[in-house]
Structure formats: structure tokens, C-alpha cells
Design a protein around this motif. Sequence first.
Motif, PDB file in Angstrom:
ATOM      1  N   LEU A   1       0.804  -1.118  -0.373  1.00 49.66           N
ATOM      2  CA  LEU A   1      -0.223  -0.137   0.082  1.00 49.66           C
ATOM      3  C   LEU A   1       0.853   0.770  -0.114  1.00 49.66           C
ATOM      4  CD1 LEU A   1      -3.132  -0.747   2.241  1.00 49.66           C
ATOM      5  CD2 LEU A   1      -3.265  -1.092  -0.172  1.00 49.66           C
ATOM      6  N   SER A   2       1.858   1.305   0.579  1.00 46.69           N
ATOM      7  CA  SER A   2       2.938   2.040   0.691  1.00 46.69           C
ATOM      8  C   SER A   2       3.737   2.619  -0.463  1.00 46.69           C
ATOM      9  CB  SER A   2       3.724   2.455   1.773  1.00 46.69           C
ATOM     10  OG  SER A   2       3.601   1.576   2.803  1.00 46.69           O
ATOM     11  N   LEU A   3       3.481   1.366  -1.879  1.00 44.40           N
ATOM     12  CA  LEU A   3       4.055   1.234  -2.966  1.00 44.40           C
ATOM     13  C   LEU A   3       3.067   1.897  -3.949  1.00 44.40           C
ATOM     14  CD1 LEU A   3       6.787   1.661  -4.969  1.00 44.40           C
ATOM     15  CD2 LEU A   3       5.500  -1.014  -5.635  1.00 44.40           C
ATOM     16  N   MET A   4       1.820   1.828  -3.451  1.00 41.47           N
ATOM     17  CA  MET A   4       0.644   2.078  -4.362  1.00 41.47           C
ATOM     18  C   MET A   4       0.455   3.660  -4.208  1.00 41.47           C
ATOM     19  SD  MET A   4      -1.424  -0.938  -4.687  1.00 41.47           S
ATOM     20  CE  MET A   4      -1.347  -2.971  -5.159  1.00 41.47           C
ATOM     21  N   LEU A   5       0.792   3.967  -3.021  1.00 41.31           N
ATOM     22  CA  LEU A   5       0.081   5.612  -2.197  1.00 41.31           C
ATOM     23  C   LEU A   5       1.190   6.503  -2.405  1.00 41.31           C
ATOM     24  CD1 LEU A   5      -1.422   7.697  -1.225  1.00 41.31           C
ATOM     25  CD2 LEU A   5      -0.440   7.182   1.052  1.00 41.31           C
ATOM     26  N   ALA A   6       2.665   5.518  -2.947  1.00 42.25           N
ATOM     27  CA  ALA A   6       3.536   6.682  -3.478  1.00 42.25           C
ATOM     28  C   ALA A   6       3.306   7.017  -4.622  1.00 42.25           C
ATOM     29  CB  ALA A   6       5.059   5.863  -3.304  1.00 42.25           C
ATOM     30  N   PHE A   7       3.019   6.175  -5.510  1.00 43.47           N
ATOM     31  CA  PHE A   7       2.276   6.417  -7.566  1.00 43.47           C
ATOM     32  C   PHE A   7       1.515   7.452  -6.983  1.00 43.47           C
ATOM     33  CE2 PHE A   7       4.907   2.780  -8.057  1.00 43.47           C
ATOM     34  CZ  PHE A   7       5.401   3.183  -9.621  1.00 43.47           C
ATOM     35  N   VAL A   8       0.179   7.592  -6.506  1.00 42.23           N
ATOM     36  CA  VAL A   8      -0.800   7.874  -6.619  1.00 42.23           C
ATOM     37  C   VAL A   8      -0.385   9.623  -6.037  1.00 42.23           C
ATOM     38  CG1 VAL A   8      -2.904   8.621  -5.419  1.00 42.23           C
ATOM     39  CG2 VAL A   8      -2.676   6.128  -5.530  1.00 42.23           C
ATOM     40  N   VAL A   9       0.710   9.662  -5.702  1.00 41.83           N
ATOM     41  CA  VAL A   9       1.077  11.023  -4.449  1.00 41.83           C
ATOM     42  C   VAL A   9       2.255  11.518  -5.637  1.00 41.83           C
ATOM     43  CG1 VAL A   9      -0.101  10.652  -2.327  1.00 41.83           C
ATOM     44  CG2 VAL A   9       2.427  10.815  -3.327  1.00 41.83           C
ATOM     45  N   GLY A  10       2.333  10.611  -6.462  1.00 47.93           N
ATOM     46  CA  GLY A  10       3.320  11.164  -6.917  1.00 47.93           C
ATOM     47  C   GLY A  10       4.964  11.674  -6.742  1.00 47.93           C
TER      48      GLY A  10
ATOM     49  N   ASN B   1       4.935   9.424 -14.510  1.00 48.23           N
ATOM     50  CA  ASN B   1       4.713  10.914 -13.889  1.00 48.23           C
ATOM     51  C   ASN B   1       3.370  11.208 -14.593  1.00 48.23           C
ATOM     52  OD1 ASN B   1       3.637  10.583 -17.016  1.00 48.23           O
ATOM     53  ND2 ASN B   1       5.476  10.326 -18.488  1.00 48.23           N
ATOM     54  N   THR B   2       3.705  13.228 -13.983  1.00 48.62           N
ATOM     55  CA  THR B   2       2.118  13.276 -13.783  1.00 48.62           C
ATOM     56  C   THR B   2       1.177  13.215 -14.905  1.00 48.62           C
ATOM     57  OG1 THR B   2       3.589  15.826 -14.812  1.00 48.62           O
ATOM     58  CG2 THR B   2       3.233  15.020 -12.564  1.00 48.62           C
ATOM     59  N   THR B   3       1.376  12.992 -16.342  1.00 53.57           N
ATOM     60  CA  THR B   3       0.524  13.008 -17.319  1.00 53.57           C
ATOM     61  C   THR B   3       0.334  10.887 -17.403  1.00 53.57           C
ATOM     62  OG1 THR B   3       2.195  12.150 -19.076  1.00 53.57           O
ATOM     63  CG2 THR B   3       1.558  14.447 -19.265  1.00 53.57           C
ATOM     64  N   THR B   4       1.020  10.865 -16.719  1.00 51.65           N
ATOM     65  CA  THR B   4       0.163   8.781 -16.531  1.00 51.65           C
ATOM     66  C   THR B   4      -0.883   8.844 -16.315  1.00 51.65           C
ATOM     67  OG1 THR B   4       2.902   7.852 -16.128  1.00 51.65           O
ATOM     68  CG2 THR B   4       0.905   6.852 -15.775  1.00 51.65           C
ATOM     69  N   PRO B   5      -1.638   8.266 -16.513  1.00 56.53           N
ATOM     70  CA  PRO B   5      -3.341   8.190 -16.737  1.00 56.53           C
ATOM     71  C   PRO B   5      -3.826   7.306 -15.220  1.00 56.53           C
ATOM     72  CG  PRO B   5      -2.933   7.675 -18.721  1.00 56.53           C
ATOM     73  CD  PRO B   5      -1.145   7.845 -18.291  1.00 56.53           C
ATOM     74  N   ALA B   6      -4.230   7.443 -14.697  1.00 55.37           N
ATOM     75  CA  ALA B   6      -4.948   6.337 -13.268  1.00 55.37           C
ATOM     76  C   ALA B   6      -4.606   5.323 -13.457  1.00 55.37           C
ATOM     77  CB  ALA B   6      -6.438   6.965 -12.454  1.00 55.37           C
ATOM     78  N   LEU B   7      -5.961   5.032 -14.726  1.00 55.72           N
ATOM     79  CA  LEU B   7      -5.353   2.887 -14.662  1.00 55.72           C
ATOM     80  C   LEU B   7      -3.771   2.873 -14.681  1.00 55.72           C
ATOM     81  CD1 LEU B   7      -6.472   0.345 -14.754  1.00 55.72           C
ATOM     82  CD2 LEU B   7      -6.318   1.205 -17.651  1.00 55.72           C
ATOM     83  N   TYR B   8      -2.820   3.491 -15.386  1.00 53.25           N
ATOM     84  CA  TYR B   8      -1.890   2.660 -15.641  1.00 53.25           C
ATOM     85  C   TYR B   8      -0.339   3.606 -14.587  1.00 53.25           C
ATOM     86  CZ  TYR B   8      -3.623   2.098 -20.017  1.00 53.25           C
ATOM     87  OH  TYR B   8      -4.838   1.010 -20.976  1.00 53.25           O
ATOM     88  N   LEU B   9      -0.933   4.419 -13.137  1.00 50.89           N
ATOM     89  CA  LEU B   9      -0.468   4.373 -12.080  1.00 50.89           C
ATOM     90  C   LEU B   9       0.077   2.657 -11.053  1.00 50.89           C
ATOM     91  CD1 LEU B   9      -1.623   7.409 -10.767  1.00 50.89           C
ATOM     92  CD2 LEU B   9       0.656   7.530 -11.795  1.00 50.89           C
ATOM     93  N   PHE B  10      -1.161   2.448 -11.379  1.00 51.85           N
ATOM     94  CA  PHE B  10      -0.961   0.880 -10.464  1.00 51.85           C
ATOM     95  C   PHE B  10       0.014   0.143 -11.685  1.00 51.85           C
ATOM     96  CE2 PHE B  10      -4.641   3.575  -8.459  1.00 51.85           C
ATOM     97  CZ  PHE B  10      -3.902   2.889  -7.058  1.00 51.85           C
ATOM     98  N   THR B  11      -0.057   0.370 -12.449  1.00 46.41           N
ATOM     99  CA  THR B  11       1.003  -0.538 -14.224  1.00 46.41           C
ATOM    100  C   THR B  11       2.084   0.074 -13.928  1.00 46.41           C
ATOM    101  OG1 THR B  11      -1.318  -0.034 -15.794  1.00 46.41           O
ATOM    102  CG2 THR B  11       1.603  -1.255 -15.958  1.00 46.41           C
ATOM    103  N   GLY B  12       2.160   1.047 -13.180  1.00 48.39           N
ATOM    104  CA  GLY B  12       3.534   1.072 -13.008  1.00 48.39           C
ATOM    105  C   GLY B  12       4.157   0.097 -11.147  1.00 48.39           C
ATOM    106  N   VAL B  13       3.860  -0.197 -10.264  1.00 50.16           N
ATOM    107  CA  VAL B  13       3.888  -1.018  -9.553  1.00 50.16           C
ATOM    108  C   VAL B  13       4.543  -1.999  -9.905  1.00 50.16           C
ATOM    109  CG1 VAL B  13       2.892  -2.357  -7.903  1.00 50.16           C
ATOM    110  CG2 VAL B  13       2.164   0.323  -8.120  1.00 50.16           C
ATOM    111  N   TRP B  14       3.812  -3.140 -10.894  1.00 52.27           N
ATOM    112  CA  TRP B  14       4.486  -4.373 -11.985  1.00 52.27           C
ATOM    113  C   TRP B  14       5.331  -3.819 -13.173  1.00 52.27           C
ATOM    114  CZ3 TRP B  14      -0.824  -4.047  -9.859  1.00 52.27           C
ATOM    115  CH2 TRP B  14      -1.162  -3.305 -10.959  1.00 52.27           C
ATOM    116  N   GLY B  15       5.350  -2.577 -13.293  1.00 53.96           N
ATOM    117  CA  GLY B  15       6.451  -2.631 -14.537  1.00 53.96           C
ATOM    118  C   GLY B  15       7.434  -2.234 -14.489  1.00 53.96           C
ATOM    119  N   GLY B  16       7.952  -1.906 -13.372  1.00 52.25           N
ATOM    120  CA  GLY B  16       9.128  -2.497 -13.078  1.00 52.25           C
ATOM    121  C   GLY B  16       9.943  -3.723 -12.119  1.00 52.25           C
TER     122      GLY B  16
END
Length: 674
Positions: free
Chosen positions: A62-71, A83-98
Amino acid sequence: MAEASVWPLAEIGYLAQALALAFCVFAAIGSAAGAAGHRPRLELAGRRAMLAASGLATLAMLSLMLAFVVGDFSIKFVWQTSNTTTPALYLFTGVWGGQAGSLLFWSWLMAAFTAAALLRPWRADLALLPWFTSVCALVTGFFLFLVTFVVNPFDRLTVLPLEGNGLNPLLQHPGMAFHPPALYLGFTGMTIPYAFAMAALLSRRTDAGWIQASRRWMLIAWAFLSIGLALGGRWAYDVLGWGGYWGWDPVENAAFMPWIASTAFLHSVMIQERRGSFKVWNMAMVILTFSLVIVGTFLTRAGLVSSVHAFAESDIGGWFLGFTSLMILGSLALLWWRLPDLRSDSRIEHPISREGAFMANNLLFMGALFAVFWGTLFPLFSEILTEQRVSVGPPYFNKVAMPIFGLIVLLMAVGPLTGWRRGEPRRIARLMLRPGVATLFIVALLFGLGVHRIVALVGFAICSFAGLVTLLEIWRGLAARMRGGEPLPTALVRLFARNRRRYGGYVVHIGIVLLGIGVLGSHLYQLELDRTLAPGESVDIGPFRLTHAGLISQQGPDSEIVALRLDVTQDGRPVTTLEPRKEVFRLREDQPMTIPAVYHRPARDLYTLLGSFDGESQSATLKLYVNPLVALVWYGLMVLVAGTLLAAWPDGAEARVLDTELKRLLAAGGVAAD
């Protein structure tokens, strides 16, 4: 947006995952020591430690996910994949994107699966519980060790950037929002049956109890892995722009191989439950499935295979190799040690029997698995031995593996018609007569419609026969209930509700048939064409005519887009307008993407790609595909998943027991019956 520096998310997340690792270490050691020394209090402490580890892993996630939400771009991993232009759906995609985030996600899912299993009813199999806890804690702890000490997702940057690097454009697709989580759910879920198997060996409880306890977990994991493979195929079809959905890529194969092994296991467990046979085989299948999960994860994360899906080379390779070797060798040694406890209660009495059919089925699955395994790893072996990497492409897999899968589908039709112990050839022949005659009629009809390729006719015949036999078996059950006075809708519902496992399996078989027909049509009869068009010019492919209606340029928030407008007619009638496009992402060092435009129809897809183009003359190069019956691939996969969920769904009595036991366990703080 909040200032990144005021959010202590990195510190909270790192502390949570480090504490989760500590609890896993205690759970692994304490549970095993408690079981070995017959110390119930220590067993209980280990179990509670594992539940605590699950809660802490959830906090880290949850800490990592929240870090993506707040940028929070002060966290290196967040900066790398959003980044700041990433659509909301793909913010969480970034969690497993690396690499780092996906390993934490893996750890969290494994801990959550373990907690869910610990809260299940533990009655007849209570002796397995401490060993089960220890094995799950060991696996979860390894992944938590990686994210705590090797690839920490909460590492901070020394300089706070104002903008993130952004998520890889290839991952900005709905399929990628759900494809990796589904795969990870499948992978981590398959650890649960493995832990049951190891617990059975360690506790010397090698009867069918561990099979009954783990079968539903394997079905659930198999369903998630099937969903993950399906979504991955759809992502490849929609984004990668090569006109297909399965390319026998090494990472695709790394997920496919555990699916094959677990499918073999799900078939062979029925023999152990019914006849007390295949005990060693089933243990070996569970070990093989788990080993393939770990080996596949190792290959794709250590930079050993070349793939658009693979992670970059990292420092985890050596750790993964050591863990993989430890788990495989340790499991095999334990199996060898317990071989005397795994004597079968019966043998296969006749090759024409349900047991014989399942044995043949498993051998074919192992043949297919070896073909895929060898083709996937041969380039790596070749590089090690000769210092030259030899590529193995789709032609090898299509020629070697696909015929084996054809035989599996054929046996899928024959198997349910045979009886236990010894089948009656006359009865089998009688049951096969009507679907056999209908299959010959279908083949003759296809030949009359222009299907003359032998491979296609044989493939369609196998799929038709398997589908007809399955539907006939369902109809036989329906007819028996209807003769008892039940109307068709009531008979259908009660038939499936009373024997969900059997008829859920039949639904899976129907899904496999639809999938097979879709693969045959889209692979054998795909049309392909390259053509350069000036404005107003047209090109024909199959029943479609496409006309160049102009190039369109536009600016996105972080990209430049050029699309080609195509007016499409079918058999002379206007049907749609397609706009295949090229998109260049500025924030990713001008990374280009070619996005196809597809006209989906039940009988065929029209698939269009924009190649090169000239801004002055407005001419453009097109790559076109017509994919017959490809829709059946997606429909078949959906039917397959629905059948799996039906087979795994507990009946009313099981649900009541589970609900009562769960309430009791929660009231007792997670303590199972002593």
C-alpha cells in the motif's frame, strides 16, 4: 499534488517489508521446529508470525501504491515508471512495470495467499499445518529478502526531480493493467499446492488428504494463469503490431510451461482420489509445476533470455539461481526419501480404461512440455557450449509441439468415454459412433467449402469430434434428469450444481475446442499484404477494400501522433473507418510505437498497421492482415476460465463449513483447532 518530501512512504514501506521478512524467518523456523519437536505453542507462534508478515507485506504494498498516487518522485522506482501525465489506470501498472515493484508485488501476493490458506478449515489435515506454514514462509521470505536487500523499491534519489520518467508506452494498455497481476496470482497460487505436497512428505501424511486440500487451490491458480496468458495474448495482438497473439516468445513460454504441468496434475489427481494410484507422479507434478514457476521467474528476471517481456539484467540472478537450486534439489531429495510411503494402492489393470487414458494424457503433456522447454532454453545452452546463440522460432514449436496438443485434444474426447479399471470397447465404439459420423459430415462440408489443406481438415476434425463428444456427455446427463420429470432449465442448473467438478471440466473442454478452432483458422488461413497507397488509392485483401482517406497529425500531452484514415468496405458495402497510427513519446527519448487498428468480426478480423509515410505526398505504407476465426481464441479462453471457476466453486455444504470455520478462526485470533 502534495510535495513528495512530506510523505514518509519510503521509510514506512521499507520498514514494513523488513519486518515482514523477519516474521517470515521466524515463521519458517518456528513452525518447522514446533512440528519436529511436537511443540504446539511454537507451531501457533509460527502461524501467527506468518499472518503478521502478511499484514506487513500489505502495508509495504500500500505504501508503494500510494507513492505512485501522490507522485513521490523522490522514490527512484516511482520516478522510473510514472509521471504526472500517466493516466490513473496505469499509475498502478507502474507498480509491476519494473523489477523492484514486481518483486514486492510477488511477495505480497504470496503472503496473502498463505494467509488465506491458513484461515481455511484445518481438521483432518491439521498435521500438515506447521510444515505448510514453514514452506510458505520460506518462499515468501526469499522474495522479501530480495526487495529488502537487493532491489529495494523504496530507494530514494539524492536529488528530487520535478517530473518522472514515465511508464513504458508498451505497458499503457488495459491488458497490461491486468495481465501481470493475473500471471502473478497464478504463479503465487501454485506455491500453495507445492507447500501442501512438501508438508505431506515432511509429516509422512501421504494419503489423498493433501490432494483434497490442495486441488481447489491449484484450480484457482490455474484459472488465474489462464487469464494471464489470455490477457497477454490480447495485449500482444492489440499493441505489438505483428498481427498475432502468440509468438512462442521465451517469456510467454515461461508462463506456459507451468500451465502445462499443472494441467497434467489436475488430470492425474483424479486417479489418486479414485483409485489410490499415481502418488509419486502427483508429487512429481506438483514439484515440477513449482520448479517451472521459479525457473521461469529466474530466466525472465536475470537477463538470460531476450524478449520484449523480459526485465533488464540485474543483481538478483545469483540469488535466484541459489534459491532455485535449493528448492528443486531439496524437493527431489525429500521425494526420494519418502518413496516407500508413496506406494500405490492399485495399478492400471488395462490400457483401455480411465486410468490408462489419464496416463496417456499425462505422457502427452510431458512431451509437449519438453518440446517447449527445449525450444525455449536451447539458445541459452547453445551460447554456453558454443558461445553462439542459436535462435529457435515459431516454426520449431508449430511443427513439434502443436501435433502433440492435437493428440491431447483427441484423447480429451476419448477419455471420458472409458470406464474405470477396464473399458468396454463395444460401449466406447457405440458412444463414439454418432459424434464420429457427425465429424465426417463436418469435414465433408468444410472440404466442399474450399478447406483442402490436410492439416486443417485433420485439426478441424479433431476439434469437432472432441466438442461433439463433450456436448453429448452433457446431454446424456441432462436427458437422465429430464426423464425424471425436470424441465430443461432446471435440469441444466441442477446437473451442473450437483457435480460442478465434472461438468466444469466439460466446460473447460468446450473452451479448449473453441480455442483450437480459432488457432487453426487464424494460423493456417491468415492473409497478409504490404502496400503503399497515395491519397484516394485502394487495396483489396480478402472480402475487404481499404481506401486511403488522408493522414491525420495531432499532439498528445507527451507524444506526437500520426494516423492514417482508412475507409473500409466489405463486399462493396461501407462497414467502418480505421485509423492505424504511429505515436512518438517525447518523455521516453522519442520512443516510437506502432498502434494497429482492428475491425473485429465473429468470422474474421481485419488488422491494419501504419508503416512509413511521407508528409508531403501524403503517401503511406500499410501492412494488412485478415485473421479468420481469431474471435474464437478469445471466446474459447473465456469459456475455459468460466469452466475452471465452476469446477473450483465449493458446493453449498462446503461453503457452510468454510464460513463456520473462518468465523471460528477469526474469533480465536487465527488459531486452528488443537
